[in-house]
Structures are given as C-alpha cells and as structure tokens.
Design an enzyme around this catalytic site. Structure first.
Site, PDB file in Angstrom:
ATOM      1  CB  SER A   1     -80.770 112.829 -29.922  1.00  0.00           C
ATOM      2  OG  SER A   1     -80.042 111.676 -29.567  1.00  0.00           O
ATOM      3  CE  LYS A   2     -88.363 112.808 -29.598  1.00  0.00           C
ATOM      4  NZ  LYS A   2     -89.608 112.636 -30.281  1.00  0.00           N
ATOM      5  NE  ARG A   3     -82.055 107.837 -32.755  1.00  0.00           N
ATOM      6  CZ  ARG A   3     -81.168 108.290 -33.602  1.00  0.00           C
ATOM      7  NH1 ARG A   3     -80.036 107.640 -33.793  1.00  0.00           N
ATOM      8  NH2 ARG A   3     -81.384 109.386 -34.293  1.00  0.00           N
ATOM      9  CE  LYS A   4     -75.671 108.413 -28.784  1.00  0.00           C
ATOM     10  NZ  LYS A   4     -74.662 109.154 -29.484  1.00  0.00           N
ATOM     11  CG  ASN A   5     -79.429 111.560 -21.762  1.00  0.00           C
ATOM     12  OD1 ASN A   5     -79.657 110.965 -20.719  1.00  0.00           O
ATOM     13  ND2 ASN A   5     -78.241 111.959 -22.117  1.00  0.00           N
TER      14      ASN A   5
END
Ligand code: GLU
Length: 475
Positions: free
Chosen positions: A249-253
């Site tokens: 997901s965008k939040r982690k990668n």
C-alpha cells in the site's frame, strides 16, 4: 522440444488490461512484464487494453501515466492499444445475442425488490446472491416498458475447474455463483461481460493477471461457454506484499512506477529485473537481461506464495545497472535532476565524472548528489560535517597541501596521490587525515568520490582556488 510445444500450433496472445487509476502500479507493471515475456517466449503477441469504463477516473492524464510507465519500462505492446469504453456497443450486442440464444434473460426486479431480497438473505444468514427470480419468468409478466437488466443464465448444477498455470486446479461449484448482470438497465455493459468480449475479440489465448481476479474467472468462463467461444488458459499470479506481509500500500512503499523513476532514481532495467525476480525464478540467477528473460520465461517458474517487496534488493540491483550503464546516458539522467542548464563544458565534465561516481551510487539521487561538488561555486558553502573536518590543524595542513599540489607537474591521479602522500608523511599523519580536510575544501561535504578523482575532475585551477578559500578561518 520447440519453444511452442506446450501451447500447440496456436499463436499465443496475451494482454495487459489496466484500469486507469492515475498511475501504473508496480504490481500491474509486473503483470504486464510477465505477459510480455510469455508472449515473446512463444513468438506470440502482447496486447494492451485500457479498461477505461469508469469514466470519472479514466482521464487522459491517468491513461498517459500508464502508457508512459509502460514505455519507460520497455514494455512494448503489439499494435494499437484497445480502449474498452469504445467497444461498449459490441459488448451490448453480445449480451443481446445471448438473450436471443437463451443463455441470458431479462430481469425486471426493481432496486427495492433486490434490497428486500438481500435483507431477507442476511436475516436468514444465507449468502447474498441474486435468487434467479426472473430466470424462468416471461417478459409479459413485467409492466409494459419497465426497465430491465440482462442477466446471464449461468449453469446451476455441477462445478467448474480451472487448471490455473500458477494456482493449479481450482474448483468452484456453480451453485455458489448467481446470474450476473451482463447489461445494465441503461444499456451499458458490465465489467465482467466487457472483459470476456474483449479478450475473445482480441484473440487472447492466455489470461495472466493478479490472483485478485481468480474469482472473476469463474464468472467469466460461463460467458465463453454460452457464446461457444474458445476458453483462454489462465495464470493468476500472487500479489506483491509489503516486507511485513501486509498488502502493498501507498503508506508503506511507493506503489507507482513513476515514483520509482522520479523520487527513488531507479533505472528501468533495474525495476524490470527486480519485478521479474519478484515472483518468478530461474535457479539462483539475480541479474537477468530482457533477452535472457524472454528465453527462460515459463509460467511454471511463477511462485504460488505472495512476494514481498524489498527496496534494499531493488537498490542493490539498481547499483549494478548504474555501474553497467553507459556514462553518457547516466550523465544526461543526472543533468535532468540538477535543476539548472549545463553548459557544454559542464556537461562534458559531468560525463567524465561518471566513472568515479557510479561505483558508489545505489540510485540516481545518490549519483546526482555525488556530482553536486562539480558545480558548486566558490567560495564553497560547507555543510556541518565538512566544517568539522576543518577544525584544529586542518587548515594549516591545507596550506601545505596547496603548496605541494601547486608543484605537481602533470595533473593526474597518480601524481596527485604522490603529492598528498608526501604531505601526509611530512606532517606525520595518515593519508586519510590529509584527505579529509582536502575533501571538505574541495567538495564542501565529508563524503565524495575518491579524493584524487575529485582533484582530477576539478582541474588544477579550480582545485587550488577551492583549497586556498579554506586555508584561513573565515571571518
Ligand atoms: N482491469 C483489471 C485491473 O486493472 C484487470 C482485468 C483483467 O486482467 O482481466 O485490475
């Protein structure tokens, strides 16, 4: 055995069918890559279909993001891309054909009716499914002119087994599937119908896509069967996960291909190689060229468990490709990141610096940062680390280095090294102790390429001037 032995005489046709969401997802890029490699391996075709039926999201910009990302990654598709929305009339025509041949029916159930049906199913803890209430009813039972959808008359008995090239055999009982809508009451086709009609019309023989679409295959196959069309073979590849096992997901990668290109400074061949290895393997091979990948690629090499994204590994591959890359190409990629126009001589200097800079860079950001010293203007602004290197006796040492370097006849790395060594020996310090203040004075930083390369690249005049600038403590 020939390369086409496992697919018979039929030409292989694959496709990548992204929905434009604003960017090319790296999972999508990997799907595209696998489709391309499989097609090329078998001497077949790799097609691109833009699934732009969601009109709100499918802007020109969102579509360009996908096409640009594909081109950047060298994922060249055959022929013109197909736009799904433009084929809506054809999709509707197929729905009507199915209606005519008895494989579909009109359903006049109203939204309220369906709502009540679901509420009842929920209350009875039954699976929420259309109950087929119009399956065997006659159209004449509906009020004149009432709106209707066209539903597939899906088989209710038996089961369907897909021999998936990655997942193995997967079976779903037909009783678990309801009669899906093919055409909405406003005459627009559903996604499920559009995909099948397009894949059929495009001659797609192998559907290779993310395993989040595996369930869809069981809804799509009955459409092929109702139309008497040849069914494709399937390969549903596991999705990419974060290193901690959660869904990417965008939040982690970063998930968008252009972030890897722009914000992370990754080369396309490195990302492509990394994505290939993510979920597919050929022994212990890590560095795999596109040609080699085409020769080796088989669906049997695709793993069944989800792959975990590892930025460190990507950067290590990227470092490899940076080192292997042509200096002129790297210099122009770095130049584009510097934020100012280079003169011809500066561009030439940048290109000559690549040999010294590229062994230490894992991405283009580091490469650009490493090249920064070349274009700083005098007197250099020192960062905190560089300032610290010039404390104590360092400035006195700089004066000695200046004298020694000024006396060097031919300004090459060997002569420069000999001069610096002599100064260090005379001062009774290690070479590093002389090199560090020199680095600070020449680059304004505490890390840089090899100090003799720095001297050679800057040239005599600029080097001596930068050293002289730092010989005295600034007021
Ligand atoms: N458009 C779908 C997606 O972007 C893919 C459909 C397919 O491959 O069948 O997820």
């Amino acid at each position: 055995m020939g390369a086409t032995s496992d697919t018979g005489a039929k030409q292989v046709v694959t496709r990548f069918a992204p929905s434009p969401t604003g960017f090319l997802h790296i999972g999508g890029a990997r799907t595209a890559l696998f489709n391309l490699l499989f097609a090329r391996h078998h001497g077949g075709k790799f097609l691109l279909r833009i699934e732009d039926t969601d009109r709100a999201r499918s802007t020109d910009q969102a579509i360009s993001a996908i096409l640009d990302g594909m081109r950047w990654l060298n994922l060249d598709w055959d022929g013109e891309e197909v736009y799904q929305f433009s084929r809506a009339a054809r999709h509707a025509e197929v729905a009507r054909e199915m209606l005519a041949n008895g494989h579909a029916y009109k359903c006049f159930a109203t939204a309220e009716e369906l709502e009540a049906m679901r509420a009842e199913q929920k209350a009875n803890k039954q699976p929420l499914r259309y109950d087929g209430r119009w399956r065997d009813r006659n159209e004449s039972e509906a009020p004149a002119g009432a709106p209707y959808v066209i539903r597939l008359k899906a088989p209710r008995e038996g089961a369907v087994t897909i021999e998936d090239h990655v997942q193995g055999p997967v079976t779903v009982n037909n009783a678990e599937l309801d009669d899906l809508v093919l055409l909405r009451s406003d005459g627009t086709p559903t996604y499920m119908l559009a995909v099948v009609v397009d894949d059929h019309d495009m001659g797609v023989t192998h559907v290779i896509r993310g395993d989040d679409h595996l369930n869809n295959a069981f809804r799509q196959l009955p459409i092929y069967r109702a139309m008497g069309w040849e069914e494709p073979e399937y390969a549903h590849i596991p999705l990419i996960f974060n290193p901690d096992g959660t869904k990417m997901s965008k939040r982690k990668n970063a998930v968008a291909v252009d972030e890897y290109r722009d914000a992370l400074g990754i080369l396309p061949e490195a990302l492509s190689n990394y994505l290939l290895r993510l979920g597919w393997g050929h022994g212990d091979d890590e560095i795999i060229s596109r040609e080699q990948a085409i020769e080796w690629f088989e669906l049997s090499g695709v793993g069944r468990s989800p792959s975990r994204f590892d930025l460190k590994k990507l950067e290590s591959l990227n470092g490899h490709y940076i080192r292997a890359s042509d200096d002129a190409r790297l210099a122009s990629l770095v130049a584009a990141r510097l934020g100012f126009e280079l003169s011809e001589s500066q561009a030439d200097l940048l290109r000559r610096s690549m040999a010294a800079l590229k062994p230490r860079a894992a991405n283009l950001l580091e490469l650009s940062e490493g090249a920064g010293f070349l274009f700083r203007t005098r007197p250099l602004e020192l960062d905190e680390g560089a300032k610290a290197l010039l404390e104590g006796d360092a400035r006195a040492l700089l004066a000695q280095l200046h004298t020694a370097l000024d006396g060097v006849e031919s300004w090459d790395t060997e002569a420069l090294e000999a001069a610096v060594r002599t100064v260090a020996e005379d001062a009774g310090v290690k070479l590093g102790a002389a090199a560090q203040p020199l680095r600070a004075a020449l680059t304004g930083r505490r890390t840089s390429p090899g100090i003799f390369d720095v001297l050679a690249l800057l040239g005599r005049e600029e080097s001596l001037a930068r050293i002289a600038d730092q010989m005295t403590v600034p007021a």
